[in-house]
Design a protein around this motif. Structure first.
Motif, PDB file in Angstrom:
ATOM      1  N   GLY A 164       0.809  -1.219   0.000  1.00  0.00           N
ATOM      2  CA  GLY A 164       0.000   0.000   0.000  1.00  0.00           C
ATOM      3  C   GLY A 164       0.836   1.261   0.000  1.00  0.00           C
ATOM      4  O   GLY A 164       0.542   2.222  -0.720  1.00  0.00           O
ATOM      5  N   GLY A 165       1.901   1.271   0.792  1.00  0.00           N
ATOM      6  CA  GLY A 165       2.767   2.438   0.810  1.00  0.00           C
ATOM      7  C   GLY A 165       3.484   2.673  -0.504  1.00  0.00           C
ATOM      8  O   GLY A 165       3.578   3.815  -0.976  1.00  0.00           O
ATOM      9  N   VAL A 166       3.979   1.603  -1.106  1.00  0.00           N
ATOM     10  CA  VAL A 166       4.675   1.743  -2.390  1.00  0.00           C
ATOM     11  C   VAL A 166       3.716   2.236  -3.472  1.00  0.00           C
ATOM     12  O   VAL A 166       4.039   3.150  -4.249  1.00  0.00           O
ATOM     13  CB  VAL A 166       5.323   0.401  -2.786  1.00  0.00           C
ATOM     14  CG1 VAL A 166       5.852   0.470  -4.211  1.00  0.00           C
ATOM     15  CG2 VAL A 166       6.452   0.056  -1.815  1.00  0.00           C
ATOM     16  N   VAL A 167       2.533   1.637  -3.545  1.00  0.00           N
ATOM     17  CA  VAL A 167       1.565   2.052  -4.560  1.00  0.00           C
ATOM     18  C   VAL A 167       1.140   3.500  -4.330  1.00  0.00           C
ATOM     19  O   VAL A 167       1.023   4.293  -5.278  1.00  0.00           O
ATOM     20  CB  VAL A 167       0.341   1.113  -4.537  1.00  0.00           C
ATOM     21  CG1 VAL A 167      -0.764   1.655  -5.433  1.00  0.00           C
ATOM     22  CG2 VAL A 167       0.742  -0.283  -4.983  1.00  0.00           C
ATOM     23  N   TRP A 168       0.907   3.876  -3.061  1.00  0.00           N
ATOM     24  CA  TRP A 168       0.518   5.250  -2.771  1.00  0.00           C
ATOM     25  C   TRP A 168       1.612   6.227  -3.180  1.00  0.00           C
ATOM     26  O   TRP A 168       1.328   7.284  -3.772  1.00  0.00           O
ATOM     27  CB  TRP A 168       0.229   5.387  -1.285  1.00  0.00           C
ATOM     28  CG  TRP A 168      -0.098   6.797  -0.873  1.00  0.00           C
ATOM     29  CD1 TRP A 168      -1.295   7.452  -1.010  1.00  0.00           C
ATOM     30  CD2 TRP A 168       0.800   7.733  -0.276  1.00  0.00           C
ATOM     31  NE1 TRP A 168      -1.207   8.731  -0.524  1.00  0.00           N
ATOM     32  CE2 TRP A 168       0.066   8.941  -0.073  1.00  0.00           C
ATOM     33  CE3 TRP A 168       2.135   7.680   0.116  1.00  0.00           C
ATOM     34  CZ2 TRP A 168       0.643  10.064   0.499  1.00  0.00           C
ATOM     35  CZ3 TRP A 168       2.711   8.800   0.684  1.00  0.00           C
ATOM     36  CH2 TRP A 168       1.971   9.981   0.878  1.00  0.00           C
ATOM     37  N   ALA A 169       2.864   5.899  -2.886  1.00  0.00           N
ATOM     38  CA  ALA A 169       3.965   6.788  -3.267  1.00  0.00           C
ATOM     39  C   ALA A 169       4.082   6.903  -4.784  1.00  0.00           C
ATOM     40  O   ALA A 169       4.308   7.994  -5.327  1.00  0.00           O
ATOM     41  CB  ALA A 169       5.273   6.274  -2.663  1.00  0.00           C
ATOM     42  N   MET A 170       3.913   5.767  -5.473  1.00  0.00           N
ATOM     43  CA  MET A 170       4.001   5.801  -6.933  1.00  0.00           C
ATOM     44  C   MET A 170       2.880   6.634  -7.540  1.00  0.00           C
ATOM     45  O   MET A 170       3.108   7.493  -8.404  1.00  0.00           O
ATOM     46  CB  MET A 170       3.950   4.374  -7.484  1.00  0.00           C
ATOM     47  CG  MET A 170       5.186   3.545  -7.214  1.00  0.00           C
ATOM     48  SD  MET A 170       5.031   1.892  -7.932  1.00  0.00           S
ATOM     49  CE  MET A 170       6.651   1.231  -7.547  1.00  0.00           C
ATOM     50  N   VAL A 171       1.667   6.371  -7.082  1.00  0.00           N
ATOM     51  CA  VAL A 171       0.524   7.097  -7.643  1.00  0.00           C
ATOM     52  C   VAL A 171       0.643   8.585  -7.359  1.00  0.00           C
ATOM     53  O   VAL A 171       0.369   9.434  -8.227  1.00  0.00           O
ATOM     54  CB  VAL A 171      -0.789   6.528  -7.068  1.00  0.00           C
ATOM     55  CG1 VAL A 171      -1.978   7.401  -7.465  1.00  0.00           C
ATOM     56  CG2 VAL A 171      -0.998   5.100  -7.551  1.00  0.00           C
ATOM     57  N   ARG A 172       1.076   8.922  -6.155  1.00  0.00           N
ATOM     58  CA  ARG A 172       1.215  10.343  -5.809  1.00  0.00           C
ATOM     59  C   ARG A 172       2.283  11.018  -6.660  1.00  0.00           C
ATOM     60  O   ARG A 172       2.074  12.143  -7.144  1.00  0.00           O
ATOM     61  CB  ARG A 172       1.556  10.474  -4.331  1.00  0.00           C
ATOM     62  CG  ARG A 172       1.644  11.917  -3.853  1.00  0.00           C
ATOM     63  CD  ARG A 172       1.926  12.007  -2.370  1.00  0.00           C
ATOM     64  NE  ARG A 172       2.010  13.403  -1.945  1.00  0.00           N
ATOM     65  CZ  ARG A 172       2.279  13.779  -0.714  1.00  0.00           C
ATOM     66  NH1 ARG A 172       2.490  12.866   0.229  1.00  0.00           N
ATOM     67  NH2 ARG A 172       2.332  15.064  -0.396  1.00  0.00           N
ATOM     68  N   ALA A 173       3.427  10.332  -6.852  1.00  0.00           N
ATOM     69  CA  ALA A 173       4.512  10.937  -7.638  1.00  0.00           C
ATOM     70  C   ALA A 173       4.112  11.103  -9.098  1.00  0.00           C
ATOM     71  O   ALA A 173       4.386  12.134  -9.717  1.00  0.00           O
ATOM     72  CB  ALA A 173       5.773  10.077  -7.525  1.00  0.00           C
ATOM     73  N   VAL A 174       3.445  10.071  -9.650  1.00  0.00           N
ATOM     74  CA  VAL A 174       3.040  10.151 -11.052  1.00  0.00           C
ATOM     75  C   VAL A 174       1.914  11.160 -11.228  1.00  0.00           C
ATOM     76  O   VAL A 174       1.916  11.964 -12.166  1.00  0.00           O
ATOM     77  CB  VAL A 174       2.621   8.754 -11.561  1.00  0.00           C
ATOM     78  CG1 VAL A 174       2.048   8.848 -12.966  1.00  0.00           C
ATOM     79  CG2 VAL A 174       3.822   7.809 -11.545  1.00  0.00           C
ATOM     80  N   ALA A 175       0.913  11.146 -10.313  1.00  0.00           N
ATOM     81  CA  ALA A 175      -0.215  12.063 -10.448  1.00  0.00           C
ATOM     82  C   ALA A 175       0.214  13.515 -10.292  1.00  0.00           C
ATOM     83  O   ALA A 175      -0.342  14.411 -10.945  1.00  0.00           O
ATOM     84  CB  ALA A 175      -1.289  11.715  -9.428  1.00  0.00           C
ATOM     85  N   ALA A 176       1.190  13.771  -9.432  1.00  0.00           N
ATOM     86  CA  ALA A 176       1.623  15.150  -9.190  1.00  0.00           C
ATOM     87  C   ALA A 176       2.244  15.768 -10.438  1.00  0.00           C
ATOM     88  O   ALA A 176       2.151  16.983 -10.650  1.00  0.00           O
ATOM     89  CB  ALA A 176       2.618  15.198  -8.030  1.00  0.00           C
ATOM     90  N   GLN A 177       2.872  14.962 -11.265  1.00  0.00           N
ATOM     91  CA  GLN A 177       3.534  15.484 -12.457  1.00  0.00           C
ATOM     92  C   GLN A 177       2.967  14.874 -13.737  1.00  0.00           C
ATOM     93  O   GLN A 177       3.627  14.876 -14.768  1.00  0.00           O
ATOM     94  CB  GLN A 177       5.043  15.204 -12.374  1.00  0.00           C
ATOM     95  CG  GLN A 177       5.721  15.930 -11.215  1.00  0.00           C
ATOM     96  CD  GLN A 177       7.217  15.654 -11.162  1.00  0.00           C
ATOM     97  OE1 GLN A 177       7.658  14.528 -11.331  1.00  0.00           O
ATOM     98  NE2 GLN A 177       8.002  16.690 -10.931  1.00  0.00           N
TER      99      GLN A 177
END
Length: 384
Positions: free
Chosen positions: A102-115
């Motif tokens: 969950g943490g890895v997916v959340w970090a990935m989605v947040r990083a990709v969505a932000a940019q």
């Protein structure tokens, strides 16, 4: 003639065998028709099963994902179960799985969505530059054809990523969120029971089988768990190496959006062949627009493509045979067919799950008639 000995009677002639009865279903066309009816029945049954599964995705997908995670972490669960009570081991492992993934997916989605907007704009500008270069070729398509292809590609990407129903309004969005939460909760609950009572559940399912079929289904279960777990663990390791290798190259070139591109490489690496190619194309388009510390964007794009090709060659010739084993390696044609079928039936999730499921099917065939004895039709034929 010998006196005193009675002559034996000659044997009665054997009546000729009656010719086999012939009828509409006994000749060549009848046999063909029978086989055709059988094939149609199997296709109809398979279509009914697929239709039922597609209408029960809220249940089917969480159960499949729970099976995948349980198979991937089965060695860890076996190690924990040998050292502590089963319930405690299950709770510890389940919390670790949910927390880490969950943490890895959340970090990935947040990083990709932000940019994501910057990433999309860079890729679009890169495509525009490629189109301008294509227009200089002597046999280039006209602008109208190029515009039609680009619109079709955008529509496909949008539908593949978000689904065709998510743009219909707030009701569809709420329904999608509710389905996601329901599926997530169901997956966690099912995963808990698979981790805790997996062997007990499988023994219960084997009760109807006796004798040879019981032994065969035991082999099928063991081979399925081993194959699926090895495939998932190996693919995760390969995806991590791909992302690290390509990410280091992007950072050295000082390509903007290097972190989101690296995360996309990791996610897309779970889709064999196609995923790595898409990630490489996207990274090259971003490099074409902004070459990093290079003034020549085309040179940066060429270097990125070379890095992607080099990493893919390392993956195909070294990482996959070592991390996954040659027994799990499927032919490229089988992979492409499985990807196509999975994508048509279940979109991106189907593309991710199609190849490991195909590997499981091939593994079952390999132990169908014995521990190391494939099914009769799948055995290698001895040359005369």
């Amino acid at each position: 003639m010998v006196f005193g000995r009675r002559r034996s009677a000659p044997p009665a002639p054997t009546p000729p065998a009656a010719p086999p009865a012939r009828g509409a279903w006994r000749d060549g066309f009848g046999i063909l028709a029978t086989r055709a009816i059988q094939i149609i029945a199997v296709v109809v049954l398979a279509a009914g099963v697929i239709w039922g599964l597609r209408n029960l995705t809220v249940v089917v997908i969480p159960v499949i994902l729970a099976v995948v995670f349980a198979a991937a972490f089965e060695p860890v669960m076996r190690w924990l179960r040998a050292r502590m009570p089963s319930v405690l081991a299950t709770v510890i492992l389940l919390l670790a799985i949910v927390g880490v993934i969950g943490g890895v997916v959340w970090a990935m989605v947040r990083a990709v969505a932000a940019q994501w907007e910057d990433l999309y704009d860079s890729a679009q500008q890169g495509v525009t530059q490629v189109i301008e270069w294509v227009n200089t070729l002597p046999y280039a398509p006209d602008q109208e054809q190029i515009d039609e292809w680009w619109v079709a590609l955008q529509d496909f990407a949008t539908s593949a990523q978000f689904g065709s129903s998510l743009g219909s309004g707030a009701v569809a969005g709420v329904s999608a969120v509710a389905s996601f939460v329901t599926g997530l909760v169901l997956m966690v609950v099912v995963l808990f029971f698979f981790l805790k009572d997996g062997p007990i559940i499988w023994d219960f399912l084997l009760r109807p089988f006796q004798g040879e079929w019981h032994a065969r289904m035991q082999r099928v279960g063991t081979k399925s768990v081993d194959t699926l777990g090895a495939y998932v663990r190996g693919t995760s390791a390969v995806a991590a190496v791909d992302a690290i290798g390509i990410g280091i190259g992007l950072m050295i070139l000082q390509i903007p959006l290097a972190l989101p591109l690296t995360l996309l490489v990791f996610l897309l690496a779970y889709i064999p062949i196609v995923g790595a190619t898409l990630a490489g194309i996207l990274a090259a388009l971003v490099g074409l627009v902004d070459g990093g510390f290079m003034d020549n964007g085309l040179l940066a794009a060429i270097i990125i493509v070379a890095i992607v090709v080099g990493v893919n060659q390392l993956e195909g010739n070294f990482l996959q045979p070592v991390l996954m084993g040659r027994a799990l390696k499927l032919h490229s044609l089988v992979v492409l067919i499985a990807l196509t079928i999975g994508t048509v039936l279940a979109g991106i999730l189907g593309a991710i799950l199609a190849v490991p499921l195909a590997a499981v099917v091939w593994g079952i065939i390999q132990v169908w008639d014995g521990e190391n004895t494939p099914a009769r039709w799948a055995r290698k034929k001895q040359r005369a």
